[in-house]
Design a protein around this motif. Structure first.
Motif, short mmCIF file in Angstrom:
data_model
loop_
_atom_site.label_atom_id
_atom_site.label_comp_id
_atom_site.label_asym_id
_atom_site.label_seq_id
_atom_site.Cartn_x
_atom_site.Cartn_y
_atom_site.Cartn_z
N TYR A 1 31.24 45.79 54.67
CA TYR A 1 31.55 44.41 53.66
C TYR A 1 32.16 45.19 52.50
CZ TYR A 1 28.75 41.51 56.79
OH TYR A 1 28.27 40.87 57.62
N TYR A 2 33.35 44.76 51.95
CA TYR A 2 34.01 45.30 51.06
C TYR A 2 34.83 44.44 49.89
CZ TYR A 2 36.30 49.33 48.88
OH TYR A 2 36.90 50.32 47.91
N LEU A 3 34.67 44.48 48.72
CA LEU A 3 35.69 43.72 47.97
C LEU A 3 36.32 45.03 47.03
CD1 LEU A 3 33.65 40.73 45.96
CD2 LEU A 3 35.49 40.69 47.84
N ALA A 4 37.60 44.75 47.19
CA ALA A 4 38.63 45.72 46.44
C ALA A 4 38.87 44.67 45.01
CB ALA A 4 39.81 46.09 46.90
N VAL A 5 38.68 45.43 43.69
CA VAL A 5 38.57 44.79 42.45
C VAL A 5 39.76 45.35 41.80
CG1 VAL A 5 37.27 44.02 40.49
CG2 VAL A 5 36.12 44.50 42.57
N SER B 1 42.21 38.97 25.32
CA SER B 1 43.30 38.21 26.21
C SER B 1 42.69 37.75 27.62
CB SER B 1 44.28 39.21 26.85
OG SER B 1 43.79 40.40 27.45
N ALA B 2 43.24 36.76 28.10
CA ALA B 2 42.52 36.32 29.52
C ALA B 2 43.11 36.95 30.51
CB ALA B 2 42.67 34.73 29.77
N VAL B 3 42.56 37.77 31.52
CA VAL B 3 43.17 38.52 32.47
C VAL B 3 42.71 38.04 34.00
CG1 VAL B 3 43.16 40.76 33.48
CG2 VAL B 3 43.13 40.48 30.83
N LYS B 4 43.54 37.71 34.75
CA LYS B 4 43.31 37.45 36.26
C LYS B 4 43.06 38.64 37.00
CE LYS B 4 44.95 32.79 37.01
NZ LYS B 4 43.75 32.44 37.07
N VAL B 5 41.91 39.11 37.53
CA VAL B 5 41.56 40.42 38.29
C VAL B 5 41.68 39.79 39.55
CG1 VAL B 5 40.15 42.23 38.59
CG2 VAL B 5 40.13 41.13 36.40
N PRO B 6 42.55 40.26 40.45
CA PRO B 6 42.69 40.22 41.89
C PRO B 6 41.63 40.65 42.70
CG PRO B 6 44.59 41.85 41.18
CD PRO B 6 43.78 41.45 39.86
N LEU B 7 41.09 40.21 43.52
CA LEU B 7 40.07 40.21 44.52
C LEU B 7 40.38 40.39 46.09
CD1 LEU B 7 36.98 38.37 42.89
CD2 LEU B 7 37.54 40.71 42.61
N TRP B 8 40.20 41.19 46.73
CA TRP B 8 40.53 41.52 48.08
C TRP B 8 39.27 41.63 48.87
CZ3 TRP B 8 45.47 40.88 50.36
CH2 TRP B 8 45.55 40.86 51.59
N ALA B 9 38.98 40.69 49.72
CA ALA B 9 37.65 40.61 50.70
C ALA B 9 38.09 41.36 52.14
CB ALA B 9 37.17 39.47 51.00
N SER B 10 37.39 42.50 52.47
CA SER B 10 37.72 43.41 53.70
C SER B 10 36.38 43.34 54.48
CB SER B 10 38.37 44.45 53.51
OG SER B 10 38.33 45.37 54.73
N MET C 1 28.85 37.36 44.85
CA MET C 1 29.45 38.25 43.96
C MET C 1 28.79 38.24 42.62
SD MET C 1 33.18 39.15 42.83
CE MET C 1 33.10 37.69 41.49
N ARG C 2 28.11 39.25 42.10
CA ARG C 2 27.61 39.41 40.78
C ARG C 2 28.48 40.36 40.15
NH1 ARG C 2 23.31 36.32 40.68
NH2 ARG C 2 21.90 36.09 42.53
N ALA C 3 29.11 39.74 38.82
CA ALA C 3 30.04 40.70 38.19
C ALA C 3 29.50 40.88 36.63
CB ALA C 3 31.25 39.94 37.84
N PRO D 1 41.06 34.90 42.33
CA PRO D 1 40.89 36.07 41.41
C PRO D 1 39.82 35.84 40.28
CG PRO D 1 42.92 34.99 40.92
CD PRO D 1 42.44 34.33 42.37
N LEU D 2 39.27 36.64 39.60
CA LEU D 2 38.32 36.46 38.60
C LEU D 2 39.22 36.25 37.47
CD1 LEU D 2 35.40 39.19 39.12
CD2 LEU D 2 35.28 36.46 39.31
N ASP D 3 38.70 35.42 36.64
CA ASP D 3 39.44 35.18 35.24
C ASP D 3 38.36 35.61 34.17
OD1 ASP D 3 41.65 33.54 35.95
OD2 ASP D 3 40.30 31.81 36.38
N VAL D 4 38.78 36.72 33.48
CA VAL D 4 38.00 37.61 32.69
C VAL D 4 38.68 37.89 31.27
CG1 VAL D 4 36.94 39.62 32.23
CG2 VAL D 4 37.52 39.03 34.57
N VAL D 5 37.99 37.26 30.38
CA VAL D 5 38.38 37.04 29.00
C VAL D 5 37.87 38.46 28.46
CG1 VAL D 5 38.09 35.99 26.36
CG2 VAL D 5 38.09 34.64 28.74
N MET D 6 38.89 39.20 27.78
CA MET D 6 38.33 40.56 27.37
C MET D 6 37.75 40.70 25.97
SD MET D 6 39.07 42.83 29.40
CE MET D 6 39.46 42.50 31.07
#
Length: 393
Positions: free
Chosen positions: A85-89, A101-110, A124-126, A159-164
């Protein structure tokens, strides 16, 4: 399906790599493989170092190498990069982003597993954590998100919306993929160099004076002195010193200063084969057992952190007054060297990639500061004694 029959960390660079931190490119490679649904597997070389390649999980004698993954994502090991079970971040190991800045972080589930029924609920805990420019640890945000995993799933997910953070520094977005029971199935992370933020001294009654590493006024070293990465890192091998002379800020009233601190990232500095002068070329074909070979001779090399340490110690003086002596346990290079990896020239060569230092903080008392204010300059001397000539970087 496709199978990658041989992959490693020695390709893609001019003249291979020699002994280098394998974990950075390996992390990139695992994330990339898991984003391609047609790839069913891969064969990594080497399991351990061999006579002509030093990208093994272990040394030639099976002693351990250290990746530092666990300090970037709590509990992470090499096993997480091989998890069913894998998430590429993210889309790069380190991205430069603007503060706030607001950054969209792509996620891929494999998912390389059979899941019965309509799928399986996962969490998913971030955590967004890291360090400000003074090296102080920070945790900026934690959150959780539900996911549904299905058999042999391989796809981009929301994707995750992350504010830096609003301050400059280094941020790590670490994730843990869990079952509802709390069992962790996989960990991963990506990093961000946050720039353009407000200064750490604002609202803290601090005056911050930054020193360019290559701006030293004097340097004397018993073996060699040289700079790399355009002076972002300066090296002294053997015993010796760097001396900096920093002008006292004109608008800073000495009477208002009650104390200070000198903060630096520093390590020991081993003189590797690639940096030695006058060393004869390797005699014969070492692949056939002839001649001698030094895995640090390759110009791209910087030996990875392992059980064989190279210690040093640095004494710090400010305005002629001793403010501390600090042990430097090693000259390390691994995944924790995020900034040196990020600063690489991207021209097919490596310049001390993965190298980093230890955070040193030396308290500077009123007497030294008063003397510096009177002289209108702060003289800082970093010295390595001949009793332990382990160098300084």
């Amino acid at each position: 399906p496709n199978f990658n029959s041989e992959c490693g960390n020695v390709w893609g660079y001019k003249g291979s790599t020699g002994d280098v931190d394998w974990s950075w490119d390996y992390h990139r490679m695992m994330d990339a493989f898991r984003r391609h649904p047609a790839i069913c597997g891969w064969l990594y070389t080497e399991h351990h170092d061999v006579i002509n390649e030093w990208n093994g999980y272990w040394r030639y004698d099976r002693s351990e190498k250290f990746t530092g993954l666990e300090e970037l994502a709590a509990g992470m090991t090499l096993r997480d990069l091989h998890a069913p079970y894998y998430l590429a971040v993210g889309d790069a190991p380190c991205r430069e982003v603007e503060a706030s800045s607001a950054v969209k972080v792509p996620l891929w589930a494999s998912i390389m597993a059979e899941i019965p029924g309509r799928g399986r609920r996962l969490i998913m805990r971030a955590t967004l954590h890291g360090w400000d420019t003074l090296g102080r640890p920070r945790v900026w945000r934690t959150w959780a998100k539900d996911l549904r995993a299905t058999s042999w799933m391989s796809q981009a997910i929301e994707p995750l919306d992350v504010v830096m953070p609003d301050r400059s520094g280094l941020a790590v977005l670490a994730i843990a993929l869990e079952e509802p029971t709390g069992l962790v199935l996989q960990r991963n992370f990506t990093t961000f160099l946050v720039t353009g933020g407000r200064d750490v001294g604002e609202k803290e009654r601090l005056r911050l004076v930054r020193i360019d590493p290559k701006s030293f006024a004097r340097a004397e070293w018993s073996v060699k002195q040289w700079n790399v990465l355009g002076g972002l890192k300066v090296n002294g091998a053997g015993a010796g010193f760097f001396e900096y002379r920093v002008p006292w800020p004109e608008d800073l009233d000495p009477a208002a200063v009650t104390g200070g601190a000198f903060v630096i990232e520093a390590s020991a500095k081993q003189l590797f084969g690639k940096d030695r002068e006058g060393v004869p070329e390797i005699a014969g074909d070492f692949m056939r057992g002839k001649g001698t070979h030094d895995p640090s001779r390759n110009p791209n090399s910087y030996p990875m952190t392992d059980t064989d340490t190279y210690p040093s110690a640095v004494a710090i003086r400010v305005a002629g007054q001793a403010v501390g002596t600090f042990d430097l346990p090693d000259d390390p290079a691994d995944h924790r060297g995020i900034l040196s990896w990020h600063a690489q020239p991207q021209d097919g060569t490596l310049k001390e990639a993965g190298s980093y230092g230890y955070l040193l903080r030396a308290a500077v008392g009123p007497a030294a500061l008063k003397r510096a204010a009177k002289a209108k300059e702060i003289v800082i001397r970093l010295e390595v004694d001949s009793s332990l000539p382990g160098g300084l970087a």
